[in-house]
Write an enzyme that holds these catalytic residues in place. Structure first.
Site, PDB file in Angstrom:
ATOM      1  N   GLU A 180       3.660  -5.047  12.664  1.00 15.45           N
ATOM      2  CA  GLU A 180       2.813  -4.023  12.699  1.00 15.45           C
ATOM      3  C   GLU A 180       1.668  -4.468  11.831  1.00 15.45           C
ATOM      4  O   GLU A 180       1.823  -4.379  10.537  1.00 15.45           O
ATOM      5  CB  GLU A 180       3.406  -2.544  11.906  1.00 15.45           C
ATOM      6  CG  GLU A 180       2.737  -1.475  12.086  1.00 15.45           C
ATOM      7  CD  GLU A 180       1.920  -0.956  11.152  1.00 15.45           C
ATOM      8  OE1 GLU A 180       0.727  -1.627  10.786  1.00 15.45           O
ATOM      9  OE2 GLU A 180       2.172  -0.261  10.258  1.00 15.45           O
TER      10      GLU A 180
ATOM     11  N   GLY B 269       1.806  -5.992   7.648  1.00 15.07           N
ATOM     12  CA  GLY B 269       0.811  -6.804   6.926  1.00 15.07           C
ATOM     13  C   GLY B 269      -0.397  -7.234   7.632  1.00 15.07           C
ATOM     14  O   GLY B 269      -0.749  -6.619   8.688  1.00 15.07           O
ATOM     15  N   SER B 270      -0.971  -8.406   7.085  1.00 14.05           N
ATOM     16  CA  SER B 270      -2.186  -9.022   7.635  1.00 14.05           C
ATOM     17  C   SER B 270      -1.761  -9.854   9.040  1.00 14.05           C
ATOM     18  O   SER B 270      -0.550 -10.012   9.301  1.00 14.05           O
ATOM     19  CB  SER B 270      -2.728  -9.756   6.856  1.00 14.05           C
ATOM     20  OG  SER B 270      -1.983 -10.944   6.656  1.00 14.05           O
TER      21      SER B 270
ATOM     22  N   ASN C 177       0.667  -1.120  -0.154  1.00 18.02           N
ATOM     23  CA  ASN C 177       0.029   0.063  -0.025  1.00 18.02           C
ATOM     24  C   ASN C 177       0.766   1.181   0.022  1.00 18.02           C
ATOM     25  O   ASN C 177       0.561   2.455  -0.515  1.00 18.02           O
ATOM     26  CB  ASN C 177      -0.974  -0.123   1.348  1.00 18.02           C
ATOM     27  CG  ASN C 177      -0.309  -0.170   2.397  1.00 18.02           C
ATOM     28  OD1 ASN C 177       0.536  -1.035   2.522  1.00 18.02           O
ATOM     29  ND2 ASN C 177      -1.003   0.467   3.631  1.00 18.02           N
TER      30      ASN C 177
ATOM     31  N   CYS D   2      -3.248   1.347   6.948  1.00 23.22           N
ATOM     32  CA  CYS D   2      -3.225   0.844   8.194  1.00 23.22           C
ATOM     33  C   CYS D   2      -3.588   1.787   9.196  1.00 23.22           C
ATOM     34  O   CYS D   2      -4.594   1.618  10.061  1.00 23.22           O
ATOM     35  CB  CYS D   2      -1.857   0.110   8.619  1.00 23.22           C
ATOM     36  SG  CYS D   2      -1.139  -1.257   7.482  1.00 23.22           S
TER      37      CYS D   2
END
Length: 467
Positions: A238, A216-217, A141, A272
Site C-alpha cells: 500500500e 510506505g513509499s 503518519n 496516503c
C-alpha cells in the site's frame, strides 16, 4: 534505551516535531537479538495457530478494551512523536479499538470453512489457514492505525506478526506491543524489528518469515517486493497516492469545499488516502477556488496539544524540506501560488497551508505525491477531461467524485483508475471495506473479508466417502 555514544545511523531516533527536541533513541537490534526475536516469535506462532478461534476472539476483545483504557497516554505519545493534533490522536486510538472489535465480531464467519459445490456425493470445502509470520514495514503518519490495519486481519487467522516501524515512532511501536501482550496474546507473537534496510532484507529471506506487507513509499515497496519475490514469498503493498478530488458542475460546491479542506489538510496533509489534486470542471473552478482559499486561510497551524489547533507540524525536518522543494519546483514549472508556500519560522517543523493553481501534468504538484499541507488545483474542460486528468498518474490509490447525479457517479466511478472512489465525501479506511491501490500505489487489500483472507492458505479439502 538511549545510548549517546552510538552512531546515529545505527539507531532509531524519536524527536518532537513541534519543538525539534529529542525524545529518545533506540539502538538497532543486533544480529543475535534479531535471531532471538525470530526464534521466540516462531514458538509463539505455534501456540497461537493452535489456539481455538473462540479464544482468539476473546483476546481480541481484550485488546480493544486495553486500547480504550490506555487511550490518553497512547494519544499523547502519538502527538509527541509525529505531531498529530491531540484530538486526531485520540480518534486514531479509538479507530484502532473499534477495528479490533469489528474483527472479533465478524472475522470468525469470514475465516470459517467455506463449502464448495460438487457434482457428485463427494464433500468439498475450503479452509483459510495461517501461513506463518508476516513482516510488516509500517509508516509514521498513523503510527497505531497503520499497524492495526495490517495486523488485525492477518493475526486473527493464526498468523504471527513482526513490526518494522518507522524510526521516528519507535515509542509507539513498543507501546503497541505492550498493549498486545497485556491483552493476552502470546509473548513475542507481536514482535518488534528495529533495524536498518539490510537487516530487514535478511529477515524477509529468513524461512521463519512467511510474507511481507508494506505501507510506505514506492521505493520502500519496490525494495521489499523484490526481496520477497526472490525468496518466493507473497507481499502486499500500500504505497503512495496522488488522489484526485473531482468536482463536477452539478456538485454542491459549498459542501465540496468544506470537505475538501479536511480531506487535504487533516494530519497536516500527511495521509496516503488524501485529496491531493483538486480537479475542477472549468464552469465552477473560479467559485470553488475562491471559497476554498478562504476556508484554507482559517486552517490554524500550531501546538498540536492545543485543542484550537487545526494542523500540527510536519513529522520530520527533512520531510518539510522535501515538501518545500516540490512547491518551489511546481511554481518554477508554471503553477501559481494562491496561499502559503513557505516554512513557518520558529521551533518545530511547521509548513504553511498552501494552495497552488494552474497545476498541470509535468509539474511536481501533479505528478508526485506531496505528503504535506499543499493543495494542487487543476482545471478540466469537462467531465471526460476530468476523468482523463485523474487517470493521468502513475498512482491509483483512492479518489473523490462530487456530483448530485448518482447515476452519473456510478458510471464515472468505473472509469477512475483507483482502489477506491468516494462520492460526495472524502476517502477513509473502514474495516467493512477493503483498502488498497492499483498501478504504482501497490497491490493486495487490507481490511474487510479481503484483508482477513489475504495472508491465509486457502486450502481445498475434497472428501470421498470410504468405499
Amino acid at each position: 534505551m538511549s545510548n549517546p555514544t552510538l552512531d546515529p545511523a545505527l539507531m532509531a531516533i524519536s524527536r518532537n516535531p513541534a519543538s525539534g527536541t529529542l525524545i529518545e533513541t533506540y539502538p538497532f537490534h543486533t544480529s543475535d537479538e534479531i535471531e532471538h526475536m525470530l526464534a521466540a516469535n516462531r514458538i509463539a506462532f505455534g501456540q497461537w495457530r493452535a489456539t481455538p478461534m473462540g479464544e482468539r476472539v476473546a483476546v481480541y476483545r481484550r485488546l480493544a478494551a486495553t486500547l480504550r483504557d490506555r487511550a490518553e497516554p497512547l494519544a499523547a505519545l502519538v502527538t509527541s512523536e509525529m505531531g498529530k493534533t491531540i484530538g486526531s490522536a485520540r480518534a486514531e486510538v479509538e479507530k484502532c479499538a473499534a477495528t479490533v472489535a469489528w474483527m472479533a465480531e465478524h472475522g470468525p464467519a469470514v475465516l470459517a470453512d467455506e463449502p464448495a459445490q460438487t457434482d457428485t456425493d463427494d464433500r468439498a470445502y475450503v479452509s483459510f489457514l495461517p501461513i506463518g509470520t508476516i513482516l510488516a514495514v509500517m509508516p509514521w503518519n498513523f503510527p497505531f492505525w497503520q499497524v492495526i490495519r495490517a495486523a488485525a486481519p492477518v493475526m486473527l487467522c493464526g498468523n504471527g506478526f513482526v513490526l518494522k516501524h518507522a524510526p521516528n515512532v519507535m515509542g509507539c511501536a513498543y507501546a503497541l506491543r505492550d498493549a498486545y501482550e497485556a491483552s493476552g496474546f502470546p509473548r513475542h507473537l507481536f514482535a518488534i524489528l528495529n533495524a536498518g534496510n539490510d537487516a530487514v532484507a535478511t529477515a524477509i529471506e529468513d524461512p521463519r518469515i512467511a510474507a511481507a506487507t508494506v505501507t510506505g513509499s514506492m521505493r520502500a515497496g519496490a525494495a521489499v517486493a523484490a526481496t520477497a519475490g526472490k525468496a518466493m514469498k507473497k507481499s502486499l503493498l500500500e504505497l503512495g497516492g496522488a488522489d484526485a478530488y473531482i468536482v463536477l458542475a452539478d456538485a454542491d460546491i459549498d459542501k465540496a469545499v468544506e470537505v475538501g479542506v479536511e480531506a487535504r489538510f487533516q494530519n497536516a496533509g500527511q495521509v496516503c488516502l488524501a485529496a491531493k489534486r483538486f480537479i475542477l470542471v472549468r464552469t465552477i473552478a473560479e467559485e470553488f477556488t475562491r471559497k476554498f482559499v478562504e476556508a484554507v486561510r482559517k486552517v490554524k497551524a500550531g501546538d498540536p496539544l492545543d485543542p484550537a489547533t487545526t494542523i500540527g507540524p510536519i513529522a520530520r525536518e527533512d520531510l518539510r524540506e522535501g515538501i518545500h522543494d516540490q512547491v518551489v519546483r511546481s511554481i518554477a514549472a508554471g503553477a501559481r501560488l494562491l496561499l502559503g508556500g513557505a516554512r513557518v519560522d520558529g521551533p518545530g517543523f511547521f509548513y504553511q497551508p498552501t494552495v497552488l493553481t494552474d497545476v498541470a501534468p509535468g509539474m511536481a504538484a501533479f505528478d508526485e505525491e506531496i505528503f504535506g499541507p499543499v493543495a494542487a488545483i487543476v482545471i478540466a474542460e469537462d467531465e471526460d477531461d476530468a476523468i482523463a486528468l485523474a487517470n493521468t498518474s502513475e498512482y491509483g490509490l483512492s479518489s473523490n467524485l462530487w456530483t448530485n447525479d448518482m447515476q452519473k457517479a456510478r458510471a464515472l466511478a468505473r472509469r477512475i483508475e483507483a482502489g477506491g472512489v468516494f462520492v460526495n465525501g472524502f476517502s477513509a479506511s473502514n474495516p467493512r471495506v477493503p483498502v488498497g491501490g492499483v498501478k504504482k500505489s501497490g497491490y493486495g487489500r487490507e481490511l474487510s473479508h479481503f484483508g482477513l483472507r489475504e495472508f491465509t492458505n486457502a486450502q481445498t479439502v475434497w472428501e470421498k466417502a470410504p468405499g
